[in-house]
Each structure stands twice: as C-alpha cells, then as structure tokens.
Write an enzyme that holds these catalytic residues in place. Structure first.
Site, PDB file in Angstrom:
ATOM      1  CB  SER A  13       0.106   2.189  -0.465  1.00 16.36           C
ATOM      2  OG  SER A  13       1.445   2.521  -0.753  1.00 16.36           O
ATOM      3  CG  HIS A  38      -1.161   1.897  -4.989  1.00 14.12           C
ATOM      4  ND1 HIS A  38      -1.727   2.383  -6.150  1.00 14.12           N
ATOM      5  CD2 HIS A  38      -0.295   2.852  -4.565  1.00 14.12           C
ATOM      6  CE1 HIS A  38      -1.239   3.578  -6.417  1.00 14.12           C
ATOM      7  NE2 HIS A  38      -0.351   3.882  -5.474  1.00 14.12           N
ATOM      8  CG  ASP A  40       3.070   4.092  -4.019  1.00 13.33           C
ATOM      9  OD1 ASP A  40       2.455   4.711  -4.895  1.00 13.33           O
ATOM     10  OD2 ASP A  40       2.575   3.756  -2.931  1.00 13.33           O
ATOM     11  CG  MET A  42       8.441   6.743  -5.189  1.00 12.49           C
ATOM     12  SD  MET A  42       8.493   7.470  -3.548  1.00 12.49           S
ATOM     13  CE  MET A  42       6.812   7.163  -3.003  1.00 12.49           C
ATOM     14  CG  HIS A  71       1.392   5.624  -8.272  1.00  9.38           C
ATOM     15  ND1 HIS A  71       1.148   6.295  -7.088  1.00  9.38           N
ATOM     16  CD2 HIS A  71       1.529   6.592  -9.223  1.00  9.38           C
ATOM     17  CE1 HIS A  71       1.146   7.597  -7.326  1.00  9.38           C
ATOM     18  NE2 HIS A  71       1.384   7.797  -8.601  1.00  9.38           N
ATOM     19  CG  MET A  73       4.789   8.604  -8.101  1.00 11.00           C
ATOM     20  SD  MET A  73       4.591   8.607  -6.315  1.00 11.00           S
ATOM     21  CE  MET A  73       4.507   6.862  -6.015  1.00 11.00           C
ATOM     22  CG  MET A 142      -1.214  11.818  -7.310  1.00 10.26           C
ATOM     23  SD  MET A 142      -1.005  10.221  -6.499  1.00 10.26           S
ATOM     24  CE  MET A 142      -0.137  10.672  -4.988  1.00 10.26           C
ATOM     25  CG  ASP A 177      -2.035   7.068  -3.981  1.00  4.31           C
ATOM     26  OD1 ASP A 177      -1.896   6.836  -2.764  1.00  4.31           O
ATOM     27  OD2 ASP A 177      -1.124   6.888  -4.816  1.00  4.31           O
TER      28      ASP A 177
END
Ligand code: DX5
Ligand code: ZN
Length: 222
Positions: A13, A38, A40, A42, A71, A73, A142, A177
């Site tokens: 990640s 990966h 992330d 946000m 990913h 979020m 998750m 994850d």
C-alpha cells in the site's frame, strides 16, 4: 477452499511509503517484485484523512508499469472514475457504503475498460441478495476500519471472508486490506483470499524484496 482460484497477488500500500518520493517508491516496489501498487485515495469525508488525487496517480503511472489498484475511500465515486482512469488506473475499487447506486458505479468503471472492485467496511454485512459478482471482478473485504494504516487485523472479518469466498464464482478476486502480515495473510489465504494488501508490515521490513518473497512463501504462492 474447495475450488481453484486465480493466482495470488501481493500489493504494497502506497499509504506506508514516503510521499515525498512517490516515483522513487513506485520503482522500489516494482524492483522488489510486487504484483502491483495499492493506491489509497481518501477524500476527508468518507474517511477523515486526505491522500492523493489523479495528478499524483499520473506521476505513479509515469514511474512504473506495475498494476495500479486504486482503492477509493470517497463519497460519490462516480465523480472520480474518469479522472483516475485518465491518470492510469488499472483497477478501481469503490466502497459499497459510499454510493447510492452500486451497479451504476461498477458499470461506469467497466465502460472505461477497467477492472471493478467493490469494498466492504467491517460493519457492513455482505449482501447476499444482489447480483454483485456479475458487476465486479474483485471483492475487497476490509480487515480494519478504512482510513488509517497500522491498525490491528480484525479477526471477526474471517467469517466474512469465508462467506464471500463461498458465494463467489472462482474467478472473482478476494482482496483483504488492513493489518495484513504473514500470519494474517495465511489465515485469510486458508479461507480463499487471493489478493493481499499490506502497508505497515511490508514497509517495516528492512528488505522489501525478501519480505514480499517471504509473504509469497507463507501463502504458498511460490
Ligand atoms: C486503510 C487502507 C489500507 C492501509 C493498510 O484504510 O485501505 O490500504 O494502507 O495499511 P496496513 O497494512 O498498515 O494496515
Ligand atoms: Zn486500501
């Protein structure tokens, strides 16, 4: 696990890497033999923190040929799909909780020719009634609350992994994850998980290449 599933993948990640040197970090991950990165994303609403936008993902894309697993979020994921596709995403995973129309969101990603993932936060039960697997390539279970690296793996999620694996077609990738290390990866693998995201654990290791290899060996992927 009774059915043959797709090969395993280990995805460090980006959250645990040095944001001052993203391109360098991407090349380091590639050199260490990871299967992808990966990433992330946000938005400060779906989760409190803010991370990267499409410009930073485009910089990652220029730095590496690795599979970029985005990913999201974020709320209103449909608003961000095209920008991340243009930036170079290979797969986009959005949260089941973050959109009012899961099918429409999945279809939009497919329209752009990218792989589709649907993520479930720990408190969200897996919906058995929707034809989810025909909409997506990957289900992300998750194993911590989304939004933060370095949390402890939630053992209660093992039952959810087992349920998702039991219900899904063999070609569906089952990603885990949060709090993934060699021990928790093996637990998830034994239930049928095939994609392992790891931030804190992999990055803490002095030798990333060895750490990835060690995790591959632990899950029986070499
Ligand atoms: C958490 C993120 C994870 C995070 C995992 O919301 O989705 O990808 O980076 O970090 P670790 O492996 O430290 O739990
Ligand atoms: Zn993640």
């Amino acid at each position: 696990m009774s059915r043959a599933r797709a090969s395993f993948e280990i995805l460090p990640s980006i959250l645990s890497f040095d944001f001052g040197f993203l391109a360098k970090e991407a090349r380091r991950i590639e050199k260490a033999g990871a299967d992808g990165i990966h990433v992330d994303i946000m938005d400060g609403h779906f989760v409190p923190d803010l991370t990267l936008g499409p410009r930073a993902v485009a910089a990652l894309r220029r730095a590496t040929a690795l599979f970029l697993d985005i990913h999201l979020m974020v709320y209103n994921p449909c608003d961000y799909i095209e920008p991340f596709v243009i930036a170079g995403a290979d797969q986009i995973t959005f949260h089941f909780e973050a959109t009012e129309d899961v099918k429409e969101t999945a279809q939009l990603i497919r329209t752009h020719g990218k792989k589709v993932g649907i993520a479930f936060s720990p408190d969200t039960p897996f919906p058995r009634t929707l034809p989810l697997f025909s909409w997506c390539d990957q289900v992300l279970v998750m194993t911590v609350a989304p939004g933060l690296g370095g949390q402890h793996f939630l053992p209660d999620m093992l039952d959810k992994i087992a349920t998702v694996v039991q219900l899904s077609p063999p070609e569906t990738r089952i990603q885990v994850d949060g709090g993934i290390n060699c021990t928790t990866a093996v637990q998830c693998r034994s239930l049928g998980a095939t994609s392992f995201v790891s931030g804190t654990y992999l990055v803490q290791q002095p030798d990333l290449e060895k750490a990835i290899l060690h995790m591959r060996e632990a899950i029986g992927a070499v």
